[in-house]
Design an enzyme around this catalytic site. Structure first.
Site, PDB file in Angstrom:
ATOM      1  CB  THR A 144      37.456  29.004  -2.635  1.00 19.93           C
ATOM      2  OG1 THR A 144      37.722  29.615  -3.900  1.00 19.93           O
ATOM      3  CG2 THR A 144      38.656  28.152  -2.268  1.00 19.93           C
ATOM      4  CB  SER A 179      46.634  31.114  -4.607  1.00 18.76           C
ATOM      5  OG  SER A 179      45.546  30.879  -3.709  1.00 18.76           O
ATOM      6  CE1 TYR A 181      41.168  31.781   1.115  1.00 24.89           C
ATOM      7  CE2 TYR A 181      41.057  31.779  -1.288  1.00 24.89           C
ATOM      8  CZ  TYR A 181      40.426  31.779  -0.062  1.00 24.89           C
ATOM      9  OH  TYR A 181      39.061  31.752   0.000  1.00 24.89           O
ATOM     10  CG  HIS A 182      42.375  29.465  -4.281  1.00 28.98           C
ATOM     11  ND1 HIS A 182      43.049  30.569  -4.743  1.00 28.98           N
ATOM     12  CD2 HIS A 182      41.065  29.785  -4.361  1.00 28.98           C
ATOM     13  CE1 HIS A 182      42.185  31.508  -5.100  1.00 28.98           C
ATOM     14  NE2 HIS A 182      40.963  31.063  -4.871  1.00 28.98           N
ATOM     15  CE  LYS A 185      38.832  29.550   2.246  1.00 27.76           C
ATOM     16  NZ  LYS A 185      37.624  29.846   3.002  1.00 27.76           N
TER      17      LYS A 185
HETATM   18  N1  USQ Z   1      42.017  39.732 -11.890  1.00 29.71           N
HETATM   19  C1  USQ Z   1      42.347  40.631 -12.892  1.00 29.71           C
HETATM   20  N2  USQ Z   1      42.607  41.910 -12.535  1.00 29.71           N
HETATM   21  C2  USQ Z   1      42.559  42.346 -11.244  1.00 29.71           C
HETATM   22  C3  USQ Z   1      42.211  41.427 -10.219  1.00 29.71           C
HETATM   23  C4  USQ Z   1      41.962  40.122 -10.592  1.00 29.71           C
HETATM   24  O1  USQ Z   1      42.413  40.288 -14.083  1.00 29.71           O
HETATM   25  O2  USQ Z   1      42.812  43.531 -10.993  1.00 29.71           O
HETATM   26  C5  USQ Z   1      41.686  38.338 -12.245  1.00 29.71           C
HETATM   27  C6  USQ Z   1      42.528  37.310 -11.511  1.00 29.71           C
HETATM   28  O3  USQ Z   1      43.761  37.109 -12.142  1.00 29.71           O
HETATM   29  C7  USQ Z   1      41.599  36.108 -11.501  1.00 29.71           C
HETATM   30  C8  USQ Z   1      40.192  36.708 -11.460  1.00 29.71           C
HETATM   31  O4  USQ Z   1      40.346  38.076 -11.831  1.00 29.71           O
HETATM   32  O5  USQ Z   1      41.748  35.379 -12.696  1.00 29.71           O
HETATM   33  C9  USQ Z   1      39.541  36.635 -10.099  1.00 29.71           C
HETATM   34  O6  USQ Z   1      40.387  37.226  -9.145  1.00 29.71           O
HETATM   35  P1  USQ Z   1      39.874  37.746  -7.716  1.00 29.71           P
HETATM   36  O7  USQ Z   1      40.995  38.472  -7.079  1.00 29.71           O
HETATM   37  O8  USQ Z   1      38.567  38.416  -7.846  1.00 29.71           O
HETATM   38  O9  USQ Z   1      39.565  36.358  -6.970  1.00 29.71           O
HETATM   39  P2  USQ Z   1      40.538  35.316  -6.260  1.00 29.71           P
HETATM   40  O10 USQ Z   1      41.882  35.817  -5.977  1.00 29.71           O
HETATM   41  O11 USQ Z   1      40.477  34.075  -7.061  1.00 29.71           O
HETATM   42  O12 USQ Z   1      39.878  35.108  -4.826  1.00 29.71           O
HETATM   43  C10 USQ Z   1      38.586  35.587  -4.499  1.00 29.71           C
HETATM   44  C11 USQ Z   1      38.446  35.735  -2.999  1.00 29.71           C
HETATM   45  C12 USQ Z   1      38.558  34.384  -2.333  1.00 29.71           C
HETATM   46  C13 USQ Z   1      37.600  33.415  -2.962  1.00 29.71           C
HETATM   47  C14 USQ Z   1      37.816  33.368  -4.455  1.00 29.71           C
HETATM   48  C15 USQ Z   1      36.827  32.526  -5.178  1.00 29.71           C
HETATM   49  O13 USQ Z   1      39.422  36.607  -2.482  1.00 29.71           O
HETATM   50  O14 USQ Z   1      38.274  34.506  -0.955  1.00 29.71           O
HETATM   51  O15 USQ Z   1      37.848  32.155  -2.425  1.00 29.71           O
HETATM   52  O16 USQ Z   1      37.647  34.685  -4.962  1.00 29.71           O
HETATM   53  S1  USQ Z   1      37.558  31.695  -6.575  1.00 29.71           S
HETATM   54  O17 USQ Z   1      38.327  32.633  -7.358  1.00 29.71           O
HETATM   55  O18 USQ Z   1      36.475  31.142  -7.337  1.00 29.71           O
HETATM   56  O19 USQ Z   1      38.411  30.683  -6.037  1.00 29.71           O
END
Ligand code: USQ
Length: 382
Positions: A144, A179, A181-182, A185
């Site tokens: 990720t 997090s 989870y991260h 990874k």
């Molecule tokens: N966010 C909001 N509002 C929401 C949901 C999320 O502002 O209702 C924000 C979060 O705070 C974050 C961003 O949107 O800053 C992305 O959140 P996300 O829930 O889309 O992504 P994340 O939790 O980081 O995890 C997801 C996948 C995970 C993958 C990751 C890639 O669940 O499997 O590894 O995206 S990354 O984020 O690049 O690490």
């Protein structure tokens, strides 16, 4: 190639299985339905029912003529791993078999322990199985972009050249996840890197950003083949959530200031990236790392895009800044390199109004099923 997909029931696992099968590979899938079980335990429902893997594989066989054997079991259990690798000895393993949600990993001690145990033990078992049953096989591991966090320097593709006191060395790019989870990874990457150095394994680690969308070339006309789709706070990713919220008339939940920037990609590009990585394997003794994203957006930009397309469709979309449950920078520098997969031939499907419109139209058909109560629980990370 014979490709084994671990975590074949998930949002990305099943679409990947069909895509590789349609592209001439011999594919098998394994899963223990952990994601479905956790969703039941936490009382979060996906937007629509998804057939179990056996039934989806039957349907795919009827439509395409291709067979995808299904193995149901827990990859933390060595007996199951052994049986699986005996029955289907792969040339390539695509490893998605992890607890995939950052918010779930931050819910409580039980969820944290499950995430640690599942993610690390399954990765270890994959490594041990390759060593024992198919030492030439290529592991394509879903990592990720969150492993890197949001550093105040450009993010390189996996590695960083460091010059220190006149000497030079190349290291894994510094990782600082936001997090648990991260963090698992990151630990996966370290395990893989250790065994690449020690046993000469061949590994591709795909640093993927948040994925959006539902439709792929293989499922577009067969709704029952669509993937498992969550929109709740624990399992939904941000753009998919915003689309569902827009349809439900629920103000888009921008966490905090909304300047959080990430690298996003369409689900179609996930499939293309995984296929390209599988078809051009890493060398024996190589840990190859690609940053798997096509465009960067801030949360505010995504919310505005959904509001814009919604208004074109006659839907009034409100945006509301809510308390950020996460510990993360809300305004930061973000500039990740992502050229490796393009060099292998990736042609990005960028986020268009039409893509959003198609998704909104589909979700509108399930409007009555949306449970507003599961959209925002404010599970605090701090
Ligand atoms: N966010 C909001 N509002 C929401 C949901 C999320 O502002 O209702 C924000 C979060 O705070 C974050 C961003 O949107 O800053 C992305 O959140 P996300 O829930 O889309 O992504 P994340 O939790 O980081 O995890 C997801 C996948 C995970 C993958 C990751 C890639 O669940 O499997 O590894 O995206 S990354 O984020 O690049 O690490």
């Amino acid at each position: 190639m014979r490709i084994l997909i671990l975590g074949g029931d998930g949002y990305l696992g099943w679409p990947t299985a069909m895509h590789l099968s349609a592209n001439g590979h011999e594919v098998a899938v394994a899963d223990n339905y952990l994601r479905r079980q956790i969703c039941r335990d936490e009382d979060v429902e996906p937007l629509y029912e998804t057939l179990n893997l056996t039934r989806r594989a039957q349907l795919w066989n009827n439509l395409s003529g291709f067979d995808i054997p299904v193995f149901i079991g827990d990859l933390m259990q060595w007996d199951f791993v052994e049986e699986l690798f005996h029955k289907f000895t792969p040339d390539c393993i695509v490893h998605y078999a992890e607890q995939p949600a950052a918010p779930y990993s931050m819910l409580n001690r039980r969820a944290a322990t499950l995430t640690l145990q599942n993610n690390l033990m399954v990765t270890a078992n994959v490594i041990f199985a390759v060593r024992e049953f198919c030492p030439q096989a290529h592991i394509v591991k879903l990592g990720t972009m969150g492993e890197y966090g949001t550093p105040n320097i450009d993010i390189e593709e996996g590695w960083l050249d460091v010059e220190h006191k006149g000497r030079k060395e190349t290291f894994l790019f510094p990782r600082q996840a936001g997090s648990l989870y991260h963090t698992t990874k990151i630990m996966d990457t370290d395990l893989l890197w250790f065994y690449v150095r020690t046993w000469g394994m061949r590994v591709t680690d795909l640093m993927q950003g948040p994925v959006y969308g539902l439709f792929t070339d293989e499922n577009e006309s067969h709704e029952q083949l669509l993937p498992f789709f969550n929109y709740d706070e624990l399992f939904g990713t941000v753009l998919n959530r915003f689309v569902v919220q827009a349809v439900a008339g629920y103000p888009l939940t921008v966490y905090g200031k909304g300047g959080q920037t990430r690298g996003y990609l369409n689900i179609k590009d996930t499939l293309n990236c995984v296929r390209l990585a599988a078809e051009t394997p890493a060398r024996q003794g190589e840990l190859r790392i690609f940053n798997q994203l096509t465009e960067t957006f801030s949360v505010n930009e995504l919310a505005e895009r959904v509001r814009h397309v919604g208004s074109q469709m006659g839907i009034k979309v409100d945006i509301q800044s809510v308390e950020n449950p996460r510990k993360e920078a809300e305004n930061h520098y973000y500039n990740p390199t992502h050229t490796g997969l393009k060099d292998l031939g990736l042609k990005p499907n960028i986020l268009t109004d039409q893509t959003l419109e198609q998704l909104i139209e589909f979700v509108m058909r399930y409007k009555e099923k949306i449970r507003n109560g599961q959209i925002y629980r404010n599970v605090k990370w701090g």
